[in-house]
Design a protein around this motif. Sequence first.
Motif, PDB file in Angstrom:
ATOM      1  N   THR A 251       0.910  -1.086   0.012  1.00  0.00           N
ATOM      2  CA  THR A 251      -0.072   0.087  -0.127  1.00  0.00           C
ATOM      3  C   THR A 251       0.847   1.248  -0.196  1.00  0.00           C
ATOM      4  N   GLY A 252       0.509   2.188  -0.921  1.00  0.00           N
ATOM      5  CA  GLY A 252       1.257   3.425  -1.067  1.00  0.00           C
ATOM      6  C   GLY A 252       2.727   3.031  -1.725  1.00  0.00           C
ATOM      7  N   ALA A 253       2.876   2.061  -2.420  1.00  0.00           N
ATOM      8  CA  ALA A 253       4.228   1.757  -3.285  1.00  0.00           C
ATOM      9  C   ALA A 253       4.569   2.892  -4.354  1.00  0.00           C
ATOM     10  N   GLU A 254       5.511   3.374  -4.448  1.00  0.00           N
ATOM     11  CA  GLU A 254       6.059   4.075  -5.430  1.00  0.00           C
ATOM     12  C   GLU A 254       7.016   3.390  -6.626  1.00  0.00           C
ATOM     13  N   ALA A 255       7.378   2.179  -6.184  1.00  0.00           N
ATOM     14  CA  ALA A 255       8.103   1.585  -7.144  1.00  0.00           C
ATOM     15  C   ALA A 255       8.006  -0.103  -6.751  1.00  0.00           C
ATOM     16  N   LEU A 256       8.197  -1.087  -7.664  1.00  0.00           N
ATOM     17  CA  LEU A 256       7.982  -2.235  -7.492  1.00  0.00           C
ATOM     18  C   LEU A 256       9.429  -2.962  -8.291  1.00  0.00           C
ATOM     19  N   THR A 257      10.063  -3.815  -7.701  1.00  0.00           N
ATOM     20  CA  THR A 257      11.362  -4.474  -8.210  1.00  0.00           C
ATOM     21  C   THR A 257      11.158  -5.978  -7.983  1.00  0.00           C
ATOM     22  N   ILE A 258      11.246  -6.522  -9.154  1.00  0.00           N
ATOM     23  CA  ILE A 258      11.077  -8.307  -9.232  1.00  0.00           C
ATOM     24  C   ILE A 258      12.510  -8.650  -9.928  1.00  0.00           C
ATOM     25  N   SER A 259      13.306  -9.144  -9.143  1.00  0.00           N
ATOM     26  CA  SER A 259      14.561  -9.702  -9.533  1.00  0.00           C
ATOM     27  C   SER A 259      14.590 -11.195  -9.423  1.00  0.00           C
ATOM     28  N   THR A 260      14.948 -11.974 -10.580  1.00  0.00           N
ATOM     29  CA  THR A 260      15.212 -13.274 -10.666  1.00  0.00           C
ATOM     30  C   THR A 260      16.381 -13.931 -11.181  1.00  0.00           C
ATOM     31  N   ASP A 261      16.726 -15.050 -10.208  1.00  0.00           N
ATOM     32  CA  ASP A 261      18.001 -15.673 -10.675  1.00  0.00           C
ATOM     33  C   ASP A 261      17.800 -17.415 -10.678  1.00  0.00           C
ATOM     34  N   GLY A 262      18.441 -17.701 -11.657  1.00  0.00           N
ATOM     35  CA  GLY A 262      18.290 -19.134 -11.898  1.00  0.00           C
ATOM     36  C   GLY A 262      19.151 -19.858 -12.898  1.00  0.00           C
ATOM     37  N   GLU A 263      19.014 -21.237 -12.835  1.00  0.00           N
ATOM     38  CA  GLU A 263      20.012 -22.043 -13.871  1.00  0.00           C
ATOM     39  C   GLU A 263      18.962 -22.989 -14.411  1.00  0.00           C
ATOM     40  N   VAL A 264      19.252 -23.162 -15.862  1.00  0.00           N
ATOM     41  CA  VAL A 264      18.243 -24.122 -16.417  1.00  0.00           C
ATOM     42  C   VAL A 264      19.096 -25.057 -17.473  1.00  0.00           C
ATOM     43  N   GLU A 265      19.143 -26.474 -17.140  1.00  0.00           N
ATOM     44  CA  GLU A 265      19.912 -27.211 -18.212  1.00  0.00           C
ATOM     45  C   GLU A 265      18.966 -27.314 -19.508  1.00  0.00           C
ATOM     46  N   VAL A 266      19.364 -27.329 -20.598  1.00  0.00           N
ATOM     47  CA  VAL A 266      18.612 -27.397 -21.793  1.00  0.00           C
ATOM     48  C   VAL A 266      19.393 -28.161 -22.889  1.00  0.00           C
ATOM     49  N   GLU A 267      18.739 -29.280 -23.596  1.00  0.00           N
ATOM     50  CA  GLU A 267      18.969 -30.070 -24.362  1.00  0.00           C
ATOM     51  C   GLU A 267      18.738 -29.584 -25.820  1.00  0.00           C
ATOM     52  N   ASP A 268      19.427 -29.774 -26.846  1.00  0.00           N
ATOM     53  CA  ASP A 268      19.196 -29.668 -28.279  1.00  0.00           C
ATOM     54  C   ASP A 268      18.223 -30.333 -28.728  1.00  0.00           C
TER      55      ASP A 268
ATOM     56  N   ASP B 149      11.276 -20.324 -34.467  1.00  0.00           N
ATOM     57  CA  ASP B 149      11.576 -19.071 -33.963  1.00  0.00           C
ATOM     58  C   ASP B 149      11.723 -18.369 -35.506  1.00  0.00           C
ATOM     59  N   ILE B 150      10.764 -17.484 -35.823  1.00  0.00           N
ATOM     60  CA  ILE B 150      10.772 -16.788 -37.071  1.00  0.00           C
ATOM     61  C   ILE B 150      11.584 -15.753 -37.199  1.00  0.00           C
ATOM     62  N   SER B 151      11.986 -15.072 -36.049  1.00  0.00           N
ATOM     63  CA  SER B 151      12.974 -13.985 -36.274  1.00  0.00           C
ATOM     64  C   SER B 151      14.086 -14.315 -36.428  1.00  0.00           C
ATOM     65  N   ASN B 152      14.534 -15.595 -36.054  1.00  0.00           N
ATOM     66  CA  ASN B 152      16.251 -16.062 -36.440  1.00  0.00           C
ATOM     67  C   ASN B 152      16.157 -17.310 -37.219  1.00  0.00           C
ATOM     68  N   ALA B 153      15.142 -17.412 -37.779  1.00  0.00           N
ATOM     69  CA  ALA B 153      14.975 -18.522 -38.636  1.00  0.00           C
ATOM     70  C   ALA B 153      15.562 -19.757 -38.436  1.00  0.00           C
ATOM     71  N   ILE B 154      15.284 -20.244 -37.110  1.00  0.00           N
ATOM     72  CA  ILE B 154      15.654 -21.565 -36.785  1.00  0.00           C
ATOM     73  C   ILE B 154      14.637 -21.989 -35.573  1.00  0.00           C
ATOM     74  N   SER B 155      14.682 -23.343 -35.568  1.00  0.00           N
ATOM     75  CA  SER B 155      14.001 -24.160 -34.415  1.00  0.00           C
ATOM     76  C   SER B 155      14.743 -23.789 -33.113  1.00  0.00           C
ATOM     77  N   PRO B 156      13.939 -23.540 -31.993  1.00  0.00           N
ATOM     78  CA  PRO B 156      14.793 -23.532 -30.778  1.00  0.00           C
ATOM     79  C   PRO B 156      15.838 -24.623 -30.275  1.00  0.00           C
ATOM     80  N   ASP B 157      16.917 -24.290 -29.963  1.00  0.00           N
ATOM     81  CA  ASP B 157      17.904 -25.220 -29.530  1.00  0.00           C
ATOM     82  C   ASP B 157      18.322 -25.136 -27.989  1.00  0.00           C
TER      83      ASP B 157
END
Length: 267
Positions: free
Chosen positions: A67-84, A220-228
């Motif tokens: 209530t009465g906030a003049e700012a909101l900050t959302i900070s995120t940190d993480g690690e993800v393992e992705v396979e192609d 991914d149309i912008s980069n002319a590729i399927s996500p890897d």
Amino acid sequence: MRLKINHSARYRYTAPVSYGLLQLRQTPKSRAGQQVLSWKHHIEGGRIEAEYEDHNANWVQLISLDTGAEALTISTDGEVEVEDRAGVIGTHGGFTPLWLFKRSTLLTRPGPLLRRIAKSAPDASAGDLARLHAIAGLVRDAIHYEPGWTDADSKAEEALEAGHGVCQDHAHVFIAAARLLGYPARYAGGYLMMNDRIQQDAGHAWAEVHVSGLGWVGFDISNAISPDSRYVRVATGLDYREAAPVSGMRFGAASESLDVSIQVQQQ
């Protein structure tokens, strides 16, 4: 590939906010080809009231502003393992039936320019994937990638009329064209590790189409590729509005400004 992500969003309001409630969709999915190793949110100026999985299997957190906030900050940190997996996500899941992804929305409603793209697409004799990649090429040729011409509320047909847009516009037009040809299609939002820089000022968007025999496949149309293995899927939906990283409402006449900082790098 193991990716480390830092995402900070700071909202500033021109006057104190008496009440505000936001939906946060910024937690990646652990699915085939993607495993979330760690993920933490830190919020200043608000707090998490509830968490749930929505009809698209997105993890949603409801955040109330102090209530009465003049700012909101959302900070995120993480690690993800992705396979192609060459863009193949696989079997459909979640609570939304597959047939619903053929439905048009306000942002993907086809007009004459969009119908022209669908009619220009080759038939399926060479296979669904070849056909869909051809449509992606038509969309990329029709919309030159250039920020500043569209915004989060721009419709697919408007982006085609402008001839300029960003990844969100490419995804919406491609999704609409695929649906016109009978394919279930959806919007996907998340992160992309760039080859030339770590610092970014926005997330990334692409499209996914359900292909017989393969399941969901990303384009991914912008980069002319399927996500890897450089792509981290966070949220999906019929269009941007269902997959938006932040949406919501607040009371009062205050206007807001937003500063975003994103870093995506290999660990």
